[in-house]
Design an enzyme around this catalytic site. Structure first.
Site, mmCIF file in Angstrom:
data_model
loop_
_atom_site.group_PDB
_atom_site.id
_atom_site.type_symbol
_atom_site.label_atom_id
_atom_site.label_comp_id
_atom_site.label_asym_id
_atom_site.label_seq_id
_atom_site.Cartn_x
_atom_site.Cartn_y
_atom_site.Cartn_z
ATOM 1 C CB SER A 232 4.165 -0.399 10.809
ATOM 2 O OG SER A 232 2.865 0.036 10.450
ATOM 3 C CB SER A 233 2.968 2.598 6.255
ATOM 4 O OG SER A 233 3.587 1.725 5.326
ATOM 5 C CG ASP B 175 0.737 -7.004 7.987
ATOM 6 O OD1 ASP B 175 0.142 -6.281 8.797
ATOM 7 O OD2 ASP B 175 1.674 -6.608 7.276
ATOM 8 N N GLY C 249 11.153 -2.547 5.536
ATOM 9 C CA GLY C 249 10.459 -3.838 5.598
ATOM 10 C C GLY C 249 9.944 -4.234 4.221
ATOM 11 C CG HIS C 250 6.884 -1.914 2.284
ATOM 12 N ND1 HIS C 250 6.794 -0.771 3.032
ATOM 13 C CD2 HIS C 250 5.654 -2.487 2.340
ATOM 14 C CE1 HIS C 250 5.566 -0.638 3.512
ATOM 15 N NE2 HIS C 250 4.853 -1.668 3.104
ATOM 16 C CB ALA D 165 3.657 4.967 3.172
ATOM 17 C CG MET E 10 -1.963 -1.141 1.104
ATOM 18 S SD MET E 10 -3.507 -0.761 1.932
ATOM 19 C CE MET E 10 -2.954 -0.443 3.587
ATOM 20 C CG HIS F 74 8.475 0.414 6.110
ATOM 21 N ND1 HIS F 74 8.768 -0.935 6.122
ATOM 22 C CD2 HIS F 74 7.147 0.498 6.358
ATOM 23 C CE1 HIS F 74 7.688 -1.623 6.395
ATOM 24 N NE2 HIS F 74 6.671 -0.779 6.526
HETATM 25 P P1 AMP Z 1 1.429 -2.875 3.476
HETATM 26 O O1 AMP Z 1 2.000 -1.855 2.548
HETATM 27 O O2 AMP Z 1 1.462 -2.451 4.903
HETATM 28 O O3 AMP Z 1 0.110 -3.413 3.025
HETATM 29 O O4 AMP Z 1 2.441 -4.110 3.416
HETATM 30 C C1 AMP Z 1 2.805 -4.698 2.191
HETATM 31 C C2 AMP Z 1 3.591 -5.946 2.480
HETATM 32 O O5 AMP Z 1 4.752 -5.617 3.247
HETATM 33 C C3 AMP Z 1 2.803 -6.980 3.319
HETATM 34 O O6 AMP Z 1 3.099 -8.282 2.845
HETATM 35 C C4 AMP Z 1 3.346 -6.747 4.706
HETATM 36 O O7 AMP Z 1 3.230 -7.861 5.553
HETATM 37 C C5 AMP Z 1 4.792 -6.436 4.401
HETATM 38 N N1 AMP Z 1 5.421 -5.720 5.516
HETATM 39 C C6 AMP Z 1 4.953 -4.618 6.141
HETATM 40 N N2 AMP Z 1 5.766 -4.284 7.163
HETATM 41 C C7 AMP Z 1 6.757 -5.201 7.187
HETATM 42 C C8 AMP Z 1 7.908 -5.418 8.019
HETATM 43 N N3 AMP Z 1 8.181 -4.606 9.040
HETATM 44 N N4 AMP Z 1 8.693 -6.466 7.751
HETATM 45 C C9 AMP Z 1 8.417 -7.309 6.713
HETATM 46 N N5 AMP Z 1 7.356 -7.164 5.897
HETATM 47 C C10 AMP Z 1 6.537 -6.117 6.125
#
Ligand code: AMP
Length: 275
Positions: free
Chosen positions: A182-183, A147, A33-34, A29, A27, A31
């Protein structure tokens, strides 16, 4: 990196990639982690597709869809530097044109924990990923363990509906003090940010107590004491890693899961306990 904002052009760009193709849905934003998901994608594929789409279907009417952080230029630069081949960045009308009404429901697992607190959340997540998988048709789907319930829900979607895709789960990327990246961390005030690592510390305390043979009740009490008094606890629990069913005693593979509110910001975290 090539970019498409509509379905037909993105399909064309993906068709031209050397296979196998890995897909990282996000989604935005973005970081570190992504970006660790993009690194993992490279280990499993030669073509990498990422998406940036703030999915309105997975936000409830009182949730933060309008306020969800957006940084398209920053995301573009990060994904290009990370070696993504194709970025799919649709707007809501490209994904949900007038008249769109289908939703995908994977059953009870979508209605506990996050699904109990956010009633329509997983219907939105599952529906958008079902559509994205049909558009991208990847060989590998890369998801973050951060998640955990989402990974279990999406693995069930893939199993139940027979998507021909391999799922790779990437360990949670954390700040040096343990806070899961986390975003939504961007919403924390300095005081809340200072308190937020207690969610991770509480889960570590709970996991270690369980592994030391303590009862779930005692382990949860340990976690409760570690979580800062400035946070409002939503839940701490132990669940089966595949079904997300609550476990009364530790039976790996399992997740120790937790969610808490720091002011208006809800943070989730979990620890994996392998068998
Ligand atoms: P999101 O943009 O928050 O929907 O996350 C997109 C993907 O990145 C999802 O598969 C999340 O589980 C993963 N994600 C988000 N935060 C982290 C993190 N800190 N470490 C690893 N994967 C992450």
């Amino acid at each position: 990196m090539q970019v498409a904002t509509a379905i037909a052009p993105v399909r064309e760009l993906i068709r031209a990639l050397p296979g196998p193709v890995a897909f990282v849905p996000t989604m935005g934003a973005l970081h570190d982690g992504h970006l660790s998901l993009v690194d993992a994608a490279r280990e499993h594929a030669t073509g990498i597709v990422a998406s940036v789409f703030v999915n309105p279907l997975q936000f409830g009417p009182t949730e933060d869809y309008a306020k969800y952080p957006r940084d398209y230029d920053g995301d573009f630069a990060k994904l290009a530097a990370a070696g993504v081949d194709v970025l799919f960045a649709p707007d809501a009308t490209a994904m949900y044109p007038t008249g769109f009404s289908t939703t995908v429901d994977i059953g009870p697992m979508a209605h506990v924990f996050e699904g109990e607190i956010r009633k329509t959340h997983f219907a939105g997540v599952v529906t958008v990923v079902a559509k994205l998988l049909n558009i991208v048709q990847p060989d590998v789907l890369v998801l973050g363990q951060k998640d955990a319930q989402q990974t279990a829900v999406l693995r069930k979607l893939i199993r139940d509906l027979g998507y021909p895709v391999d799922v790779q789960i990437v360990p949670t990327s954390r700040e040096p003090d343990g806070l899961a990246r986390s975003s939504r961390n961007a919403f924390l005030t300095p005081e809340q940010r200072a308190a937020a690592p207690t969610l991770y510390a509480a889960l570590v305390g709970m996991r270690d107590a369980l592994l030391a043979g303590k009862s779930k009740y005692d382990a949860t009490e340990t976690a409760d004491k570690i979580l800062t008094e400035h946070a409002l606890l939503d839940y701490f629990d132990i669940v089966d890693a595949d079904t997300f069913e609550v476990l009364e005693t530790l039976r790996p593979p399992a997740f120790v899961i937790g969610a808490a509110r720091f002011g208006p910001t809800r943070l989730l975290d979990n620890l994996w306990i392998p068998d």
